[in-house]
Design an enzyme around this catalytic site. Structure first.
Site, PDB file in Angstrom:
ATOM      1  N   HIS A   1      -5.131  -9.600   8.793  1.00 14.20           N
ATOM      2  CA  HIS A   1      -3.880  -8.853   8.615  1.00 14.20           C
ATOM      3  C   HIS A   1      -2.673  -9.692   9.043  1.00 14.20           C
ATOM      4  CE1 HIS A   1      -1.650  -4.827   9.053  1.00 14.20           C
ATOM      5  NE2 HIS A   1      -0.823  -5.703   9.598  1.00 14.20           N
TER       6      HIS A   1
ATOM      7  N   HIS B   1       1.808  -2.024   5.656  1.00 10.57           N
ATOM      8  CA  HIS B   1       1.600  -2.402   4.256  1.00 10.57           C
ATOM      9  C   HIS B   1       2.577  -1.679   3.325  1.00 10.57           C
ATOM     10  CE1 HIS B   1      -2.214  -4.770   4.310  1.00 10.57           C
ATOM     11  NE2 HIS B   1      -2.451  -4.084   5.417  1.00 10.57           N
TER      12      HIS B   1
ATOM     13  N   ASP C   1      -3.553  -8.272   3.559  1.00 13.14           N
ATOM     14  CA  ASP C   1      -4.861  -8.574   4.136  1.00 13.14           C
ATOM     15  C   ASP C   1      -5.472  -9.685   3.294  1.00 13.14           C
ATOM     16  OD1 ASP C   1      -4.485  -6.442   5.886  1.00 13.14           O
ATOM     17  OD2 ASP C   1      -5.619  -5.038   4.647  1.00 13.14           O
TER      18      ASP C   1
ATOM     19  N   ARG D   1       0.854  -1.196   0.000  1.00 12.85           N
ATOM     20  CA  ARG D   1       0.000   0.000   0.000  1.00 12.85           C
ATOM     21  C   ARG D   1       0.886   1.241   0.000  1.00 12.85           C
ATOM     22  NH1 ARG D   1      -3.542   0.187   5.186  1.00 12.85           N
ATOM     23  NH2 ARG D   1      -4.260  -1.770   4.231  1.00 12.85           N
TER      24      ARG D   1
END
Length: 269
Positions: free
Chosen positions: A243, A151, A158, A106
């Site tokens: 997670h 992330h 996830d 991310r």
């Protein structure tokens, strides 16, 4: 040449110069956008059988719109994390299950988008599904939103389990009625995953992996995911059943910001 025409010509020259500078800086930005290090890969290139439903590329998330930095619905991870997921998938396929990833690497710009949204207390469009029992003023204090995310280091993902054969999940339609993420599975937004007791990204203590209120098949499903991954070097975040982080991380202290895109993985020469 009249004084007026000279003035017009001067103005045109200035505007042309400004446009050239703007175009040059835009080109420079495009060519200098951050790339992924060589040890980041698309999960699909390591294991194409793992199902991918990248939620932040879609409007079906707690913000209600596609998140900055998600240019393609793509799972990107450090190679060791991707290879460990491949081993987990091999074990699960033999039991009639597949992994499904909701989010992987991310970018920091995506985390910044979350932070801006969390500070906008007027925007509660997705509250009824994702945080029905949490006051938005408490999202930072309760740990649901933070200014940095694991992330962004590339080894956190996830994910959930899907019973095979997988049935496609229908698309979310913006504006459709929302149901709390902890409602019974038959009432929640349909997801082709097994019943984990809550939906993904459910801001509620029921999402804690070992919450004692989650029992029976829901608990068994959580433990199957947790035990399989922990047996291969992953560590679960106790507050979120979905997670996991692969340890040791290649980049434990680096928060990357390259976009989620195959172009980010093209190595420059």
């Amino acid at each position: 040449m009249t004084r007026l025409s000279m003035a017009v010509r001067s103005l045109v020259t200035v505007l042309a110069a400004l446009l050239a500078v703007t175009a040059a800086s835009a080109t420079a930005r495009a060519t200098t956008e951050q790339k992924a290090p060589a040890d980041f890969v698309a999960l699909r290139s390591v294991d194409p059988t793992i199902i991918q439903e990248i939620r932040y590329f879609t409007p079906h998330n707690f913000v209600g719109e596609r998140i900055d930095g998600y240019r393609q619905p793509l799972c990107i991870l450090t190679r060791p994390a991707a290879e460990a997921l491949h081993k987990a998938q091999e074990r699960l396929l033999g039991q009639g299950y597949s992994l499904k990833v909701y989010d992987c690497y991310r970018p920091q710009r995506s985390v910044d988008h979350f932070v801006r949204w969390a500070k906008d207390l007027e925007d509660q469009a997705m509250k009824a599904e994702f945080y029905p029992n949490v006051d938005k003023t408490r999202l930072f204090e309760d740990g649901y939103i933070a200014e940095k995310s694991g992330h962004s280091r590339g080894s956190t993902m996830d994910l959930t389990l899907v019973k095979l054969p997988a049935v496609p999940t229908r698309p979310y339609v913006p504006g459709e009625p929302l149901v709390p993420c902890f409602a019974p599975q038959g009432e929640r937004f349909p997801d082709n995953s097994v019943d984990m007791g809550t939906g993904y990204d459910c801001f509620d203590t029921l999402s804690h992996t070992l919450d004692p209120r989650i029992q029976g098949q829901q608990r068994a499903n959580r433990l199957l995911l947790k035990d399989t991954l922990e047996g291969l070097g992953f560590v679960n975040l106790a507050e979120e059943w979905w997670h996991f982080t692969y340890k040791p991380e290649l980049y434990p202290d680096t928060y990357f910001d390259f976009p989620v895109s195959t172009k980010s993985l093209i190595k420059s020469h």
